[in-house]
Design a protein around this motif. Structure first.
Motif, short mmCIF file in Angstrom:
data_model
loop_
_atom_site.label_atom_id
_atom_site.label_comp_id
_atom_site.label_asym_id
_atom_site.label_seq_id
_atom_site.Cartn_x
_atom_site.Cartn_y
_atom_site.Cartn_z
N ALA A 26 0.85 -1.19 0.00
CA ALA A 26 0.00 0.00 0.00
C ALA A 26 0.88 1.24 0.00
O ALA A 26 1.99 1.23 0.54
N ASP A 27 0.40 2.29 -0.62
CA ASP A 27 1.11 3.57 -0.61
C ASP A 27 0.83 4.35 0.67
O ASP A 27 1.67 5.13 1.12
N ARG A 28 -0.34 4.17 1.26
CA ARG A 28 -0.69 4.91 2.46
C ARG A 28 -1.64 4.07 3.29
O ARG A 28 -2.54 3.41 2.76
N VAL A 29 -1.45 4.08 4.59
CA VAL A 29 -2.29 3.32 5.52
C VAL A 29 -2.93 4.30 6.50
O VAL A 29 -2.23 5.11 7.11
N ILE A 30 -4.24 4.24 6.61
CA ILE A 30 -4.98 5.08 7.55
C ILE A 30 -5.49 4.18 8.66
O ILE A 30 -6.27 3.24 8.42
N LEU A 31 -5.04 4.43 9.88
CA LEU A 31 -5.47 3.65 11.03
C LEU A 31 -6.73 4.28 11.61
O LEU A 31 -6.73 5.46 11.98
N ALA A 32 -7.79 3.53 11.67
CA ALA A 32 -9.05 4.00 12.26
C ALA A 32 -9.61 2.89 13.13
O ALA A 32 -10.63 2.30 12.84
N ILE A 33 -8.89 2.62 14.21
CA ILE A 33 -9.25 1.49 15.06
C ILE A 33 -9.62 1.93 16.47
O ILE A 33 -9.78 1.10 17.36
N GLY A 34 -9.71 3.26 16.70
CA GLY A 34 -9.98 3.76 18.06
C GLY A 34 -11.36 3.38 18.54
O GLY A 34 -12.34 3.47 17.81
N GLN A 35 -11.44 2.97 19.79
CA GLN A 35 -12.72 2.64 20.41
C GLN A 35 -13.09 3.66 21.49
O GLN A 35 -14.25 3.95 21.71
N VAL A 36 -12.05 4.21 22.17
CA VAL A 36 -12.27 5.21 23.21
C VAL A 36 -11.24 6.32 23.04
O VAL A 36 -10.23 6.15 22.37
N LEU A 37 -11.50 7.45 23.66
CA LEU A 37 -10.61 8.60 23.56
C LEU A 37 -9.52 8.52 24.63
O LEU A 37 -9.81 8.30 25.82
N ASP A 38 -8.27 8.68 24.24
CA ASP A 38 -7.16 8.73 25.18
C ASP A 38 -7.05 10.16 25.70
O ASP A 38 -6.56 11.05 25.01
N GLU A 39 -7.49 10.38 26.94
CA GLU A 39 -7.57 11.73 27.49
C GLU A 39 -6.23 12.26 27.96
O GLU A 39 -6.11 13.45 28.26
N THR A 40 -5.21 11.42 28.06
CA THR A 40 -3.93 11.88 28.60
C THR A 40 -3.31 12.99 27.75
O THR A 40 -2.61 13.87 28.25
N SER A 41 -3.56 12.94 26.42
CA SER A 41 -3.00 13.98 25.55
C SER A 41 -3.69 15.31 25.72
O SER A 41 -3.21 16.34 25.23
N LEU A 42 -4.84 15.34 26.39
CA LEU A 42 -5.60 16.57 26.58
C LEU A 42 -5.40 17.18 27.95
O LEU A 42 -5.96 18.24 28.24
N GLN A 43 -4.61 16.51 28.81
CA GLN A 43 -4.47 16.97 30.18
C GLN A 43 -3.27 17.88 30.32
O GLN A 43 -2.25 17.71 29.65
N GLY A 44 -3.37 18.89 31.20
CA GLY A 44 -2.29 19.82 31.43
C GLY A 44 -1.14 19.18 32.19
O GLY A 44 -1.30 18.17 32.89
N GLU A 45 0.05 19.76 32.06
CA GLU A 45 1.24 19.28 32.74
C GLU A 45 1.74 20.37 33.69
O GLU A 45 1.52 21.57 33.47
N ALA A 46 2.45 19.97 34.68
CA ALA A 46 2.97 20.91 35.67
C ALA A 46 3.98 21.84 35.04
O ALA A 46 4.88 21.39 34.32
N GLY A 47 3.82 23.13 35.27
CA GLY A 47 4.79 24.11 34.82
C GLY A 47 4.61 24.61 33.41
O GLY A 47 5.38 25.44 32.93
#
Length: 754
Positions: A26-47
């Motif tokens: 394949a020239d390009r692969v699109i992954l669309a297998i998510g079942q739930v949202l990973d909230e860690t990327s949306l959370q704030g970090e200290a400092g």
């Protein structure tokens, strides 16, 4: 994966299948297998100053990011979200659509505009099928829906995921498609009213705020199809009057008008739409209609009306020597309709029936898509390589065994300059002078007599139409002549037939050919001497009107003579030349019914021994059959062994394909008269052609390619490959170089893009 054992609910879950893995390039692969949202990327970090640790930077709703479905904007300014993180598990198509919505809104945000997303297009409908009057569809045969056969019972369906319906066969699918009457308004992609309603935010509900003005009126019929080319839907008419103005002021036909008064006003011609006696089928009313009330009937390439989103291509009409600028609207490899630029070109926004509707031959005729070579007495399909090699080998052998003069070349008069140039070059390389086109011997002398151009008609104070019917043969030019007469030019007509311009003429001399010759002689003398010396030579029935002709010609400062070369004899041409000599500022415009005769002359077609252009008594060089007999007369029935014909969309005579003559025809269509040819090469039809034409006033104009030729090659490519196969190399090996050579040969003529 495979289905596992049923669980407590009876559901089979997918489980891995051992040794079922495989590699898929394949020239390009699109992954669309998510079942739930990973909230860690949306959370704030200290400092980082973006909120407390563990706190979500974007608000969630049920575990998914909140975003406006119209713009994909989140509550945080400048942050947009889309896809599964907003909608939950969905398809790739939905995620891509969300990305498009977000991209448009982000563009608005970066430009500092209000973030509103894409404006919803205004649409309206007459109602559901059940709400419409059945009388509107009485002309259509009712067809019942096809129900696919069921192959599994309800009990068997519960046991697995096998298809339970057989689906539609190809025949059933075509039948089902034919049940559809239309896909909507054919003008949906170009409706000016729809554009304005969208721009001002009008929606379907807004119609309820306006009073119904015509409650007591009977509804108009859906379509009036009485016209051969135009469909009229009065329900879409907004009474803007553009069609009436275009018909009256631009075309001068008066085929359309307002009918009734007040709230009862409609656009209607007397009797039916439009008046058959006045309408010229130019299609200009369709071009200016802003709502689709006037539309072209279904294109011959399609069984149903649109709507179709089309690609627009500027072209030059080859159907006569006027050379009008047009725009072809194409979709899916088919021409749908024709429009006209508002101001450019020789036609200045005017159309005629030939330009508006005669593009369809490319769809109606039997197209050649592959070369046909005669094998064992029949034409059989072959490859391009074999076809070109056979033609090159046969022509080379004939020239070697019988001499170069045993081969003749014919170029149809609507072929482009580029194809004509390469044909003439091939003939010269081969060493033959047998180069012909539709007009016979002497036709060049007619064209060389031209003085002036179409612009001189507007400046002329005296216009003589000599044995020409521009209203029928050159409608766009006829309108320009009529406009000049309306502006004060003295218009006179000499013809044995009634013409459409007779009412606009100051004087009409209804005379046959012999009488016209005498009238031309007398008019030439009247232009250089006192009128009294010319009048005695004129028959008594013409004396009164001729006196007006002579007086107007003598007074004229810029007289112009327009004639049709198609039916002129050598005596008439000489009389016209004498008439020009009688007035130093007189101009002559010989019109031709073909699109590129002047161009063929510049490319060298028709030059050679025995065809010096001298006119002989009784000659009628522009008779359509002249060249067909001339080829055999010059080359000789027995001497002519090979013929290369570069055809346009017109028919060729059966005499081109006779026993003992190896005929190669470059043609877009297969026709019965070509059944005896040695080789047929798929050429280009008018919408598939690019190149240049030289019109009747000597204007060089370029036409673009709207469609791809079904055969895969353009005419100039075929001729170039044939020359190279015969060993004749060309310095100009691409289209741009060939076009530059054409421009050099035509100079100092004027150049204009199509």
């Amino acid at each position: 994966m495979t289905l596992g054992e049923p669980d407590a609910s009876g559901r089979r879950r997918p489980v891995p299948l051992e040794n079922s893995e495989f590699l898929l390039p394949a020239d390009r692969v699109i992954l669309a297998i998510g079942q739930v949202l990973d909230e860690t990327s949306l959370q704030g970090e200290a400092g980082n100053g973006q909120g407390a640790p563990g706190e979500n930077l974007l608000p969630l709703d049920g575990g998914w990011i909140q975003a406006d479905p119209v713009t994909m904007a989140t509550p945080v300014p400048g942050v947009f979200a889309g896809g599964d993180c907003v909608s939950g598990p969905a398809t790739v198509v939905e995620a891509v659509a969300a990305g498009r919505i977000a991209a448009l809104a982000i563009g608005q945000y970066l430009r500092g505009e209000p973030v509103t997303g894409e404006a919803a297009c205004y649409n309206c409908r007459k109602g559901n099928l059940e709400e419409l009057d059945p009388a509107e569809f009485q002309e259509f045969e009712k067809k019942e829906r096809v129900i696919p056969a069921q192959i599994l019972s309800v009990t068997e369906r519960k046991k697995g995921f096998a298809p339970y319906q057989a689906g539609l066969t190809p025949e059933q699918a075509r039948y089902e498609a034919e049940r559809c009457l239309s896909c909507g308004c054919s003008d949906v992609f170009a409706c000016r009213l729809r554009e304005l309603a969208t721009a001002y935010g009008i929606d379907e509900q807004d119609r309820g705020r306006f009073p119904v003005l015509r409650q007591d009126r009977e509804p108009s019929p859906v379509l009036d199809l009485s016209h051969p080319y135009i469909a009229y839907d009065p329900n879409k008419c907004i009474l803007c009057g553009l069609c009436v103005r275009a018909c009256r002021e631009a075309q001068g036909s008066n085929a359309l008008n307002f009918l009734h008064r007040g709230l009862e006003t409609t656009i209607l011609a007397p009797g039916r739409f439009p008046a058959a006696a006045a309408c010229e089928s130019c299609g200009l009313c369709v071009v200016v209609c802003p709502t689709g009330a006037l539309s072209n009937k279904t294109a011959p390439a399609f069984a149903k009306p649109g709507p179709w989103e089309t690609r627009k291509t500027p072209v030059i009409c080859p159907h006569c020597g006027v050379g009008c600028s047009l725009t072809l609207h194409s979709s899916d490899g088919r021409v749908m309709e024709t429009s006209v630029p508002a101001t450019s070109g020789v036609n200045h926004g005017l159309l005629c029936v030939k330009g508006a509707y005669h593009f369809s031959a490319a769809h109606k005729e039997r197209r050649l898509t592959a070369p046909l070579l005669r094998v064992d007495g029949t034409l059989q399909e072959t490859t391009w390589e074999e076809a070109i090699a056979t033609a090159a080998r046969t022509f080379t052998e004939l020239a070697k065994n019988y001499g170069p003069e045993s081969i003749a070349f014919f170029v149809a008069p609507n072929v482009t300059n580029e194809a004509a140039l390469l044909t003439a070059a091939l003939a010269r390389d081969l060493g033959t002078d047998n180069l012909f086109t539709t007009p016979g011997a002497g036709w060049q002398r007619f064209l060389e007599s031209r003085k002036g151009d179409f612009a001189t008609l507007a400046e002329s104070d005296f216009i003589l139409l000599y044995r020409v019917t521009p209203g029928a043969d050159y409608p766009v030019l006829a309108r320009q002549i009529k406009k000049a007469a309306e502006n004060g030019s003295w218009l006179g007509i000499m013809h044995h037939r009634t013409t459409a311009l007779d009412p606009a003429a100051r004087a009409v001399l209804r005379a046959g050919r012999e009488d016209c010759l005498q009238l031309l002689t007398a008019l030439a003398r009247a232009g250089s001497a006192a009128p009294e010396t010319a009048l005695p030579e004129v028959e008594g029935c013409f004396r009164k009107k001729f006196a007006a002709f002579a007086a107007a010609f003598r007074r004229a400062k810029n007289p112009a003579v327009v004639c049709d070369t198609r039916d002129l004899s050598w005596q008439e041409l000489r009389r016209l030349q004498e008439l020009l000599s009688a007035h130093e500022r007189a101009t002559l415009l010989p019109l031709v019914p073909w699109g590129n005769i002047y161009g063929l002359q510049k490319m060298g077609i028709g030059h050679g021994p025995g065809r010096s252009g001298e006119l002989h008594p009784g000659a009628a060089p522009f008779h359509p059959q002249a060249a067909f007999t001339e080829i055999l007369a010059v080359a000789g029935q027995e001497k002519c062994k090979g013929l290369l014909a570069v055809a346009d969309e017109e028919k060729l005579p059966a005499s081109f394909c006779r026993p003992g003559l190896f005929t190669v025809v470059v043609t877009p269509f297969y026709r019965e008269e070509l059944a005896a040819a040695g080789l047929l090469l798929p050429g280009t039809a008018y919408p598939e052609t690019r190149g240049s034409y030289l019109n009747s006033e000597g204007r060089l104009q370029w036409t673009a390619q709207a469609l791809t030729p079904p055969g895969g090659k353009e005419n100039w490519q075929i001729l170039l490959e044939l020359a190279e196969k015969m060993g004749f190399c060309r310095e100009a090996g691409d289209f741009q170089a060939i076009a530059a050579e054409v421009q050099r040969l035509v100079a100092p003529g004027r150049e204009e893009s199509g």
